[in-house]
Design an enzyme around this catalytic site. Structure first.
Site, PDB file in Angstrom:
ATOM      1  N   ASP A   1      -0.199   4.868   1.597  1.00  0.00           N
ATOM      2  CA  ASP A   1      -0.577   5.679   2.121  1.00  0.00           C
ATOM      3  C   ASP A   1      -0.521   5.258   3.179  1.00  0.00           C
ATOM      4  O   ASP A   1      -0.951   4.044   3.543  1.00  0.00           O
ATOM      5  CB  ASP A   1      -1.938   6.769   2.066  1.00  0.00           C
ATOM      6  CG  ASP A   1      -2.128   7.549   0.502  1.00  0.00           C
ATOM      7  OD1 ASP A   1      -0.964   8.530   1.140  1.00  0.00           O
ATOM      8  OD2 ASP A   1      -2.817   7.336  -0.292  1.00  0.00           O
TER       9      ASP A   1
ATOM     10  N   ASP B   1       1.096  -0.813   0.184  1.00  0.00           N
ATOM     11  CA  ASP B   1      -0.008  -0.114   0.267  1.00  0.00           C
ATOM     12  C   ASP B   1       0.720   1.291  -0.068  1.00  0.00           C
ATOM     13  O   ASP B   1       1.939   1.257   0.696  1.00  0.00           O
ATOM     14  CB  ASP B   1      -0.710   0.078   1.083  1.00  0.00           C
ATOM     15  CG  ASP B   1      -1.710   1.078   1.373  1.00  0.00           C
ATOM     16  OD1 ASP B   1      -2.723   1.686  -0.322  1.00  0.00           O
ATOM     17  OD2 ASP B   1      -1.877   1.346   2.420  1.00  0.00           O
TER      18      ASP B   1
END
Length: 261
Positions: free
Chosen positions: A13, A11
């Site tokens: 953020d 991922d």
């Protein structure tokens, strides 16, 4: 027996960046992946930006991520629609990340009897566009949304996001959308296909139990949860599933890239 790690999905953020700042260890992690030639993709549910946009944003934080190593919910949605109905048509509510992905996938963007209504992220949701989407769905268009996130961050606080607007359209049409992005394991599987990786030898790194970890588990991957994002250690017990490993930050995984285990 646990197989060595050959590929990495991560991922963005909360794992690599936070509020336009690179997190400690992120640059070293990306450098290790590239230096060791590991296949990897950086995943995001954000459908606003194109991979080129996101590469520039990451570069501004000091992270050197190739454009083709970024996989967005918009790209996954375009791939899904191409698999479902090649060369179809769609009425789109979204920004350049989504419209560009669909256009490059050979889709016709139209409000004239489209095959699909595709809802993505935008900072300027139009009442007129939402009304048009409702009428097209009532007329038979199939309803697709890039991701189920109900809020998005801003400097002034949360903003309504794709999931919230999808709920409004569902209330008006009684049609539920098909969400392509995380936590749908479809997003993970499409990423695996993108880098020609196998679930048994690829890991998913994320900061959220309810999207990153669960989608990785459902796609058959080992999962690493980092504690630099939205999940605190005390939150983990609330969930009926567990990540394969919990680490403080991405910095703890840098050495794992060079010596997979």
């Amino acid at each position: 027996m646990t197989r060595p790690i050959a590929g990495w999905l991560s991922d963005m953020d909360g794992v690599l960046v936070h509020e336009n700042q690179a997190l400690p260890g992120a640059a070293e992690f990306i450098r290790a992946l590239r230096d060791h030639g590991r296949p990897f993709l950086i995943l995001t549910n954000n459908s606003i930006y194109t991979p080129r946009d996101l590469r520039a944003r990451l570069s501004a934080t000091g992270l050197d991520v190739p454009e083709d190593a970024i996989w967005t919910s918009a790209l996954a949605t375009a791939q899904f629609l191409t698999d479902q109905e090649p060369g179809g048509s769609a009425y789109v509510i979204g920004e350049a990340g989504l419209t560009t992905a669909l256009d490059e996938a050979g889709y016709t963007l139209t409000a004239a009897e489209p095959d699909f209504v595709v809802l993505g992220e935008t900072r300027t949701y139009s009442f007129e566009a939402i009304t048009q989407a409702i009428r097209l769905i009532q007329g038979g268009a199939r309803f697709i949304a890039t991701n189920p996130d109900v809020t998005g961050p801003s400097a002034d606080g949360d903003l309504p996001a794709t999931g919230a607007v999808a709920a409004m359209i569902t209330a008006a049409t009684r049609r539920e959308p098909y969400f392509v992005g995380k936590p749908n394991p479809m997003m993970i599987r499409s990423a695996l296909n993108r880098i020609d990786a196998h679930s048994e030898t690829t890991v998913m790194v994320g900061d959220r139990m309810d999207t990153d970890v669960v989608s990785g588990i459902e796609a058959g991957l080992r999962t690493f949860l980092v504690l630099t994002g939205s999940t605190r250690r005390e939150d983990i017990a609330r969930f009926p599933f567990r990540p394969s490993e919990i680490v403080d930050s991405i910095a703890d995984l840098v050495d794992r890239v060079g010596t997979p285990a």
